[in-house]
Scaffold this active site. Structure first.
Site, PDB file in Angstrom:
ATOM      1  N   ARG A  27      70.497   2.212 -24.883  1.00  0.00           N
ATOM      2  CA  ARG A  27      70.332   3.675 -24.942  1.00  0.00           C
ATOM      3  C   ARG A  27      70.009   4.171 -26.349  1.00  0.00           C
ATOM      4  O   ARG A  27      70.487   5.230 -26.758  1.00  0.00           O
ATOM      5  CB  ARG A  27      71.607   4.398 -24.456  1.00  0.00           C
ATOM      6  CG  ARG A  27      71.906   4.261 -22.987  1.00  0.00           C
ATOM      7  CD  ARG A  27      71.164   5.317 -22.175  1.00  0.00           C
ATOM      8  NE  ARG A  27      71.283   5.006 -20.764  1.00  0.00           N
ATOM      9  CZ  ARG A  27      72.171   5.572 -19.950  1.00  0.00           C
ATOM     10  NH1 ARG A  27      72.969   6.498 -20.394  1.00  0.00           N
ATOM     11  NH2 ARG A  27      72.217   5.218 -18.693  1.00  0.00           N
ATOM     12  N   ARG A  31      70.467  11.130 -25.778  1.00  0.00           N
ATOM     13  CA  ARG A  31      70.970  12.457 -26.139  1.00  0.00           C
ATOM     14  C   ARG A  31      71.704  12.583 -27.459  1.00  0.00           C
ATOM     15  O   ARG A  31      72.002  13.692 -27.887  1.00  0.00           O
ATOM     16  CB  ARG A  31      71.861  12.989 -25.007  1.00  0.00           C
ATOM     17  CG  ARG A  31      71.069  13.389 -23.778  1.00  0.00           C
ATOM     18  CD  ARG A  31      71.972  13.662 -22.611  1.00  0.00           C
ATOM     19  NE  ARG A  31      72.701  12.444 -22.297  1.00  0.00           N
ATOM     20  CZ  ARG A  31      73.419  12.264 -21.181  1.00  0.00           C
ATOM     21  NH1 ARG A  31      73.518  13.230 -20.311  1.00  0.00           N
ATOM     22  NH2 ARG A  31      74.044  11.126 -20.971  1.00  0.00           N
ATOM     23  N   ARG A  40      63.163  16.651 -24.328  1.00  0.00           N
ATOM     24  CA  ARG A  40      63.606  16.835 -22.944  1.00  0.00           C
ATOM     25  C   ARG A  40      63.551  18.316 -22.542  1.00  0.00           C
ATOM     26  O   ARG A  40      63.159  18.657 -21.429  1.00  0.00           O
ATOM     27  CB  ARG A  40      65.024  16.300 -22.744  1.00  0.00           C
ATOM     28  CG  ARG A  40      65.344  16.169 -21.267  1.00  0.00           C
ATOM     29  CD  ARG A  40      66.737  15.694 -21.017  1.00  0.00           C
ATOM     30  NE  ARG A  40      67.675  16.777 -21.226  1.00  0.00           N
ATOM     31  CZ  ARG A  40      68.895  16.808 -20.720  1.00  0.00           C
ATOM     32  NH1 ARG A  40      69.339  15.800 -20.018  1.00  0.00           N
ATOM     33  NH2 ARG A  40      69.673  17.836 -20.953  1.00  0.00           N
ATOM     34  N   ASP A  77      64.432   4.492 -16.399  1.00  0.00           N
ATOM     35  CA  ASP A  77      65.786   4.379 -15.837  1.00  0.00           C
ATOM     36  C   ASP A  77      65.816   3.282 -14.788  1.00  0.00           C
ATOM     37  O   ASP A  77      64.779   2.933 -14.218  1.00  0.00           O
ATOM     38  CB  ASP A  77      66.222   5.709 -15.210  1.00  0.00           C
ATOM     39  CG  ASP A  77      67.733   5.732 -15.063  1.00  0.00           C
ATOM     40  OD1 ASP A  77      68.423   5.917 -16.074  1.00  0.00           O
ATOM     41  OD2 ASP A  77      68.236   5.529 -13.937  1.00  0.00           O
ATOM     42  N   TYR A 154      74.469   2.648  -6.276  1.00  0.00           N
ATOM     43  CA  TYR A 154      73.994   4.043  -6.266  1.00  0.00           C
ATOM     44  C   TYR A 154      73.327   4.401  -4.946  1.00  0.00           C
ATOM     45  O   TYR A 154      73.443   5.530  -4.457  1.00  0.00           O
ATOM     46  CB  TYR A 154      73.011   4.265  -7.424  1.00  0.00           C
ATOM     47  CG  TYR A 154      73.681   4.241  -8.780  1.00  0.00           C
ATOM     48  CD1 TYR A 154      74.395   5.342  -9.248  1.00  0.00           C
ATOM     49  CD2 TYR A 154      73.615   3.114  -9.597  1.00  0.00           C
ATOM     50  CE1 TYR A 154      75.013   5.322 -10.483  1.00  0.00           C
ATOM     51  CE2 TYR A 154      74.233   3.083 -10.843  1.00  0.00           C
ATOM     52  CZ  TYR A 154      74.928   4.187 -11.276  1.00  0.00           C
ATOM     53  OH  TYR A 154      75.551   4.166 -12.498  1.00  0.00           O
TER      54      TYR A 154
HETATM   55  O1  CP3 Z   1      68.280   1.927 -23.572  1.00  0.00           O
HETATM   56  C1  CP3 Z   1      67.362   2.774 -23.619  1.00  0.00           C
HETATM   57  O2  CP3 Z   1      67.198   3.538 -24.598  1.00  0.00           O
HETATM   58  C2  CP3 Z   1      66.348   2.806 -22.495  1.00  0.00           C
HETATM   59  C3  CP3 Z   1      66.540   3.809 -21.509  1.00  0.00           C
HETATM   60  C4  CP3 Z   1      67.579   3.675 -20.422  1.00  0.00           C
HETATM   61  C5  CP3 Z   1      68.100   4.811 -19.759  1.00  0.00           C
HETATM   62  N1  CP3 Z   1      68.863   4.394 -18.720  1.00  0.00           N
HETATM   63  C6  CP3 Z   1      67.803   6.200 -20.132  1.00  0.00           C
HETATM   64  C7  CP3 Z   1      68.666   7.277 -19.636  1.00  0.00           C
HETATM   65  C8  CP3 Z   1      68.132   2.555 -19.801  1.00  0.00           C
HETATM   66  C9  CP3 Z   1      67.969   1.080 -20.137  1.00  0.00           C
HETATM   67  C10 CP3 Z   1      68.933   3.023 -18.721  1.00  0.00           C
HETATM   68  C11 CP3 Z   1      69.634   2.133 -17.779  1.00  0.00           C
HETATM   69  C12 CP3 Z   1      70.596   2.693 -16.817  1.00  0.00           C
HETATM   70  N2  CP3 Z   1      70.493   3.864 -16.113  1.00  0.00           N
HETATM   71  C13 CP3 Z   1      71.767   2.028 -16.387  1.00  0.00           C
HETATM   72  C14 CP3 Z   1      72.212   0.657 -16.823  1.00  0.00           C
HETATM   73  C15 CP3 Z   1      72.812   0.667 -18.169  1.00  0.00           C
HETATM   74  C16 CP3 Z   1      74.148   1.339 -18.267  1.00  0.00           C
HETATM   75  O3  CP3 Z   1      74.209   2.377 -18.920  1.00  0.00           O
HETATM   76  O4  CP3 Z   1      75.109   0.794 -17.714  1.00  0.00           O
HETATM   77  C17 CP3 Z   1      72.406   2.863 -15.448  1.00  0.00           C
HETATM   78  C18 CP3 Z   1      73.715   2.585 -14.743  1.00  0.00           C
HETATM   79  C19 CP3 Z   1      71.579   4.004 -15.264  1.00  0.00           C
HETATM   80  C20 CP3 Z   1      71.795   5.126 -14.311  1.00  0.00           C
HETATM   81  C21 CP3 Z   1      71.894   6.398 -15.035  1.00  0.00           C
HETATM   82  N3  CP3 Z   1      70.826   7.067 -15.603  1.00  0.00           N
HETATM   83  C22 CP3 Z   1      73.056   7.139 -15.310  1.00  0.00           C
HETATM   84  C23 CP3 Z   1      74.459   6.744 -14.882  1.00  0.00           C
HETATM   85  C24 CP3 Z   1      72.653   8.274 -16.028  1.00  0.00           C
HETATM   86  C25 CP3 Z   1      73.496   9.424 -16.487  1.00  0.00           C
HETATM   87  C26 CP3 Z   1      74.118   9.012 -17.766  1.00  0.00           C
HETATM   88  C27 CP3 Z   1      74.879  10.140 -18.406  1.00  0.00           C
HETATM   89  O5  CP3 Z   1      75.467   9.789 -19.438  1.00  0.00           O
HETATM   90  O6  CP3 Z   1      74.871  11.279 -17.922  1.00  0.00           O
HETATM   91  C28 CP3 Z   1      71.268   8.187 -16.244  1.00  0.00           C
HETATM   92  C29 CP3 Z   1      70.416   9.126 -16.980  1.00  0.00           C
HETATM   93  C30 CP3 Z   1      69.822   8.608 -18.253  1.00  0.00           C
HETATM   94  N4  CP3 Z   1      69.138   7.430 -18.353  1.00  0.00           N
HETATM   95  C31 CP3 Z   1      69.812   9.250 -19.536  1.00  0.00           C
HETATM   96  C32 CP3 Z   1      69.061   8.428 -20.388  1.00  0.00           C
HETATM   97  C33 CP3 Z   1      68.711   8.697 -21.834  1.00  0.00           C
HETATM   98  C34 CP3 Z   1      70.422  10.599 -19.844  1.00  0.00           C
HETATM   99  C35 CP3 Z   1      69.527  11.616 -19.214  1.00  0.00           C
HETATM  100  C36 CP3 Z   1      69.589  12.968 -19.858  1.00  0.00           C
HETATM  101  O7  CP3 Z   1      70.457  13.739 -19.480  1.00  0.00           O
HETATM  102  O8  CP3 Z   1      68.720  13.228 -20.709  1.00  0.00           O
END
Ligand code: CP3
Length: 353
Positions: A27, A31, A40, A77, A154
């Site tokens: 990540r 944010r 965003r 994602d 999910y």
């Molecule tokens: O690592 C990186 O910078 C690449 C981008 C990336 C994102 N999601 C961007 C993202 C990667 C590799 C992921 C993987 C991902 N997504 C996982 C596996 C890794 C982990 O964290 O365990 C999972 C379970 C997801 C599913 C997902 N997507 C969730 C649970 C969420 C909400 C997270 C939160 O904190 O609210 C997302 C959204 C998401 N994916 C965001 C980002 C930057 C936040 C979105 C936003 O509000 O801008």
């Protein structure tokens, strides 16, 4: 020979010599960066960023402009696959991911199809190609996917969950149905990762965020088995270079030997595992990635440097370590602290190689 200017990540993943320990962060684009929030805001919402290759490229590059990272990771994602399967992904403000049409009954599962990466997921492949071009061979690009089990969590719950009770209920009551979902997901992930490799991804990582919620035998049967199936069907060489693979199971510290036996090149460790002990267990077979507790980045520069040193010390000298966090960067992390961590990894690791 790779024409990459900085190939330390690829070399470390293949346990070859490097001048220092390469570092990137899960990540790393997100944010905690004000410029991410600004982009965003402009796009409207998170999925609009993922669907627009120009914006996905812009965001992928944001952390690289600030920090001396050794890799870029595709901005996207893991839930793009179930979305392309027709489950209707959306993000409600501060509630995480949700699906409008989760898998509710046997009929939903019967109807599940493997999406064609070239059509439904074209926007991801376009982002990969565009990011690759923008990187101009400075740094390697990491592609990724969720594991079949993590995606199923999910898809069945329809949202994030504290206990994944519906998934576990299906696992015990109707293991045949869960296996059907997992087999479809495994074929979907294989096609998706191979398409990312064709589009330019130089490393691929499988995020098994929820495999760690399972009892040991179920982990092997319902999560690792499908990861192994994917790995055995991935393109492992492209454009004359080996494509290293990383498997990250959060809470998977007990399973290092069996994860190493899947044929991956590297294991991602969460923050709970002692990396020195992990190296003794599997370091002759795979590289290790990790594993600073993301909460360390909320402390102070002197503490961050000390905690980085502890991990480098625990791993010891030699090859096969990629520094990372043990999970994603927290939203409240001060960006200056990420710079301290990245510089400390480079400075303190030079005399260990
Ligand atoms: O690592 C990186 O910078 C690449 C981008 C990336 C994102 N999601 C961007 C993202 C990667 C590799 C992921 C993987 C991902 N997504 C996982 C596996 C890794 C982990 O964290 O365990 C999972 C379970 C997801 C599913 C997902 N997507 C969730 C649970 C969420 C909400 C997270 C939160 O904190 O609210 C997302 C959204 C998401 N994916 C965001 C980002 C930057 C936040 C979105 C936003 O509000 O801008």
């Amino acid at each position: 020979m790779s024409k990459l200017k900085n190939d330390t990540l690829l070399r470390a993943l293949l346990r070859q010599p490097t001048p220092y320990t390469p570092v990137w962060l899960m990540r790393q684009a997100g944010r905690y960066l004000p410029e991410y929030k600004e982009t965003r805001e402009r796009a409207g919402d998170f999925m609009a960023l993922c669907r627009n290759p120009d914006l996905a490229t812009e965001i992928t590059l944001q952390p690289l402009a600030r920090f001396k990272l050794d890799a870029a990771i595709l901005f996207s994602d893991i839930l793009t696959i179930p979305d392309a399967m027709g489950l209707g992904l959306y993000f409600a403000e501060n509630q995480g991911p949700k699906f409008t049409k989760p898998l509710r009954d046997e009929r939903d599962i019967e109807q599940l199809r493997v999406p064609d990466p070239g059509s439904h997921l074209r926007y991801v492949m376009d982002a990969v190609s565009q990011i690759k071009k923008a990187l101009d061979n400075e740094l390697p690009l990491i592609g990724f996917s969720g594991s079949p089990f993590t995606l199923a969590c999910y898809m069945i719950e329809g949202a994030a969950s504290a206990d994944f009770i519906q998934v576990k209920t299906m696992l015990y009551r109707r293991p045949d149905l869960l296996h059907q979902v997992l087999a479809t997901n495994a074929r979907a992930v294989t096609a998706y990762l191979n398409a990312q490799i064709e589009s330019g991804a130089q490393v691929v990582m499988i995020f098994d965020t929820w495999g760690g919620i399972l009892p040991s035998a179920a982990y092997h049967e319902f999560s690792l088995h499908y990861i192994e199936q994917i790995l055995s069907n991935l393109v492992r060489e492209h454009a004359g270079s080996r494509i290293p693979t990383i498997v990250f199971t959060k809470g998977g510290g007990e399973y290092l030997e069996s994860i190493a036996a899947t044929g991956c090149d590297a294991i991602g460790l969460d923050w709970r595992t002692d990396i020195g002990l992990a190296r003794k267990r599997v370091g002759h077979q795979v590289a290790l990635q990790g594993n600073l507790d993301p909460a360390v980045l909320l402390s102070s520069p002197d503490i961050i440097v000390k905690e980085v040193e502890k991990i480098l010390q625990s791993f010891g000298s030699g090859n096969g370590h990629v520094f990372n966090l043990g999970h994603g960067v927290m939203q409240t992390t001060p960006p200056e602290h990420v710079a301290v961590m990245v510089d400390a990894v480079h400075d303190l690791s030079r005399n260990r190689h």
